[in-house]
Scaffold this motif. Structure first.
Motif, short mmCIF file in Angstrom:
data_model
loop_
_atom_site.label_atom_id
_atom_site.label_comp_id
_atom_site.label_asym_id
_atom_site.label_seq_id
_atom_site.Cartn_x
_atom_site.Cartn_y
_atom_site.Cartn_z
N ASN A 150 1.13 -3.00 -1.58
CA ASN A 150 1.43 -1.79 -1.50
C ASN A 150 0.36 -0.83 -1.04
O ASN A 150 0.21 0.14 -0.25
N SER A 151 -1.02 -1.21 -1.46
CA SER A 151 -2.24 -0.51 -1.42
C SER A 151 -2.58 -0.73 0.38
O SER A 151 -3.12 -0.24 0.79
N LEU A 152 -1.81 -1.81 1.03
CA LEU A 152 -2.22 -1.54 2.37
C LEU A 152 -1.22 -1.01 3.24
O LEU A 152 -1.58 -0.95 4.59
N ARG A 153 -0.23 -0.52 2.63
CA ARG A 153 0.69 0.21 3.38
C ARG A 153 0.19 1.77 3.79
O ARG A 153 -0.05 2.28 2.76
N GLU A 187 -9.51 -0.72 3.04
CA GLU A 187 -10.06 0.11 3.86
C GLU A 187 -9.89 -0.44 5.52
O GLU A 187 -9.59 0.48 6.48
N THR A 188 -9.92 -1.53 5.69
CA THR A 188 -9.51 -1.78 7.30
C THR A 188 -8.37 -1.66 7.60
O THR A 188 -8.05 -1.58 8.86
N GLY A 190 -4.96 -12.49 3.60
CA GLY A 190 -4.96 -13.67 2.89
C GLY A 190 -5.67 -13.45 1.42
O GLY A 190 -5.20 -13.22 0.41
N SER A 191 -6.85 -13.60 1.61
CA SER A 191 -7.90 -13.21 0.31
C SER A 191 -7.61 -11.79 -0.33
O SER A 191 -7.40 -11.98 -1.73
N TYR A 192 -7.19 -10.89 0.27
CA TYR A 192 -7.06 -9.47 -0.34
C TYR A 192 -6.00 -9.53 -1.30
O TYR A 192 -5.98 -9.23 -2.20
N GLN A 227 -13.38 -13.99 5.94
CA GLN A 227 -14.56 -13.53 6.62
C GLN A 227 -14.44 -11.90 6.90
O GLN A 227 -13.53 -11.12 6.52
N LYS A 228 -15.42 -11.21 7.48
CA LYS A 228 -15.65 -10.02 7.52
C LYS A 228 -14.73 -9.30 8.88
O LYS A 228 -14.86 -10.17 9.84
N PHE A 229 -14.01 -8.45 8.72
CA PHE A 229 -13.44 -7.75 9.51
C PHE A 229 -14.41 -7.45 10.75
O PHE A 229 -15.31 -6.75 10.69
#
Ligand code: DX5
Ligand code: ZN
Length: 216
Positions: free
Chosen positions: A213-216, A181-182, A197-199, A146-148
């Motif tokens: 790593n791209s989330l950090r 991004e979020t 999850g999906s990401y 779902q969308k943030f």
């Protein structure tokens, strides 16, 4: 360092062991397990037997997110499953402090979650003081992909302020619609534990580490 908690809801359930083992080797990781009962949320996932099996095949700390009407049941039944953190929903429990105290006998960390329409103020200060973690839902719980919802950002800031004002120390976790991004938005607001999850799982196993790593 921000902890990333990949949610297996988006993994390939026919190859779950392989998908989980592909995460091994990444630092600061929790494995997020979404338990849904078809009552608290309009979806069902997996329950106690599967969590017990998962605990045998990974050394990644297990992070259980209970989206169930009667969290007491799962908190008691999962007590010997080597779970690191267990989180229940405030909306599902009339006496959260009592349930936290029970859960603390069995688990290293215990969290409380609030749905998008539940204000932070609904968590009483003495309850907050006993939480190891607060989970801000940034989507309506029940489904991945779902969308943030940007309203989560204000709630994270509010929790951060409460920490500063009352010298509290709990992890701020966010769950739903997290991507590169979020992730930046919620980290800047003060979150230090991101469920995704999906990401992560909608990619080849060889890519998981890059997406983490791209989330950090
Ligand atoms: C939703 C679950 C989430 C879900 C997140 O109710 O609690 O953990 O897996 O999925 P994404 O990251 O795809 O939004
Ligand atoms: Zn979750």
């Amino acid at each position: 360092m921000v902890t990333i908690a990949p949610s297996i809801l988006a993994a390939d359930f026919m190859n779950l062991q392989s998908d989980i083992q592909a995460l091994q080797g990444n630092d600061d990781l929790w494995l997020h397990l979404d338990v849904m009962d078809g009552h608290f949320v309009p979806n069902m996932t997996f329950g106690i037997p599967i969590i017990k099996q998962i605990s045998k095949i990974t050394s990644i700390p297990l992070d259980v997110h209970l989206m169930v009407t009667n969290p007491n049941f799962h908190i008691v039944e999962l007590k010997d499953s080597n779970i690191h953190n267990i989180t229940f929903h405030l909306e599902a429990e009339s006496n959260p402090l009592k349930l936290i105290e029970l859960a603390k006998q069995f688990y290293p960390k215990v969290g409380i979650s609030i749905k998008p329409n539940t204000p932070v103020e609904e968590i009483e200060l003495d309850v907050l003081a006993h939480c190891d973690l607060v989970l801000v839902m940034s989507v309506e719980p029940g489904f991945g992909g779902q969308k943030f919802m940007p309203s989560a950002i204000q709630k994270i800031k509010q929790l951060k302020e409460l920490q500063d004002t009352h010298a509290l120390d709990f992890i701020i976790q966010v769950d739903g619609g997290i991507n590169n991004e979020t992730a930046k938005l919620v980290r800047d607001a003060g979150a230090n534990n991101l469920v995704a999850g999906s990401y992560i799982f909608k990619n080849d196993q060889s890519e998981y580490a890059n997406y983490i790593n791209s989330l950090r």
